[in-house]
Design a protein around this motif. Structure first.
Motif, short mmCIF file in Angstrom:
data_model
loop_
_atom_site.label_atom_id
_atom_site.label_comp_id
_atom_site.label_asym_id
_atom_site.label_seq_id
_atom_site.Cartn_x
_atom_site.Cartn_y
_atom_site.Cartn_z
N LYS A 1 11.16 -52.04 -89.94
CA LYS A 1 10.52 -50.96 -89.35
C LYS A 1 11.00 -50.37 -88.21
O LYS A 1 11.11 -48.86 -88.23
CB LYS A 1 9.25 -51.62 -89.08
N ILE A 2 11.72 -51.05 -87.63
CA ILE A 2 12.52 -50.34 -86.37
C ILE A 2 13.66 -49.58 -86.81
O ILE A 2 13.95 -48.56 -86.51
CB ILE A 2 12.88 -51.33 -85.28
N TRP B 1 12.56 -46.14 -87.89
CA TRP B 1 12.25 -45.43 -86.94
C TRP B 1 13.49 -44.69 -86.42
O TRP B 1 13.47 -43.49 -86.08
CB TRP B 1 11.35 -46.20 -85.78
N ALA C 1 14.91 -42.12 -88.56
CA ALA C 1 14.04 -40.76 -88.72
C ALA C 1 14.63 -39.66 -87.94
O ALA C 1 14.50 -38.52 -88.27
CB ALA C 1 12.66 -41.02 -88.06
N ILE D 1 13.73 -38.82 -82.43
CA ILE D 1 13.54 -39.83 -81.38
C ILE D 1 14.36 -39.52 -79.99
O ILE D 1 15.51 -39.18 -80.25
CB ILE D 1 13.72 -41.44 -81.61
N ARG E 1 15.24 -44.44 -78.30
CA ARG E 1 16.46 -44.90 -79.39
C ARG E 1 17.07 -46.02 -78.61
O ARG E 1 17.15 -47.12 -79.16
CB ARG E 1 17.35 -43.93 -79.42
#
Length: 52
Positions: A19-20, A23, A26, A29, A34
């Motif tokens: 999941k990280i 992210w 994406a 961030i 980050r």
């Protein structure tokens, strides 16, 4: 720690790491977030690779 608990913990940590990674991929961030997520990923990877 007994093997089944460690195996379940490692599976949970891998799911969190995935999941990280998403992210981080994406792209929208800020740099502080980050760096924090990368630090958490490093910690998770250390826990996963630690001999059980």
């Amino acid at each position: 720690m007994d093997r089944p608990k460690r195996r379940n913990m490692v599976l949970d940590l891998r799911a969190i790491d995935d999941k990280i990674r998403l992210w981080l991929g994406a792209g929208d961030i800020d740099e502080d977030d980050r760096q924090a997520l990368e630090t958490v990923r490093d910690l998770i990877n250390d826990l996963i690779s630690k001999p059980g």
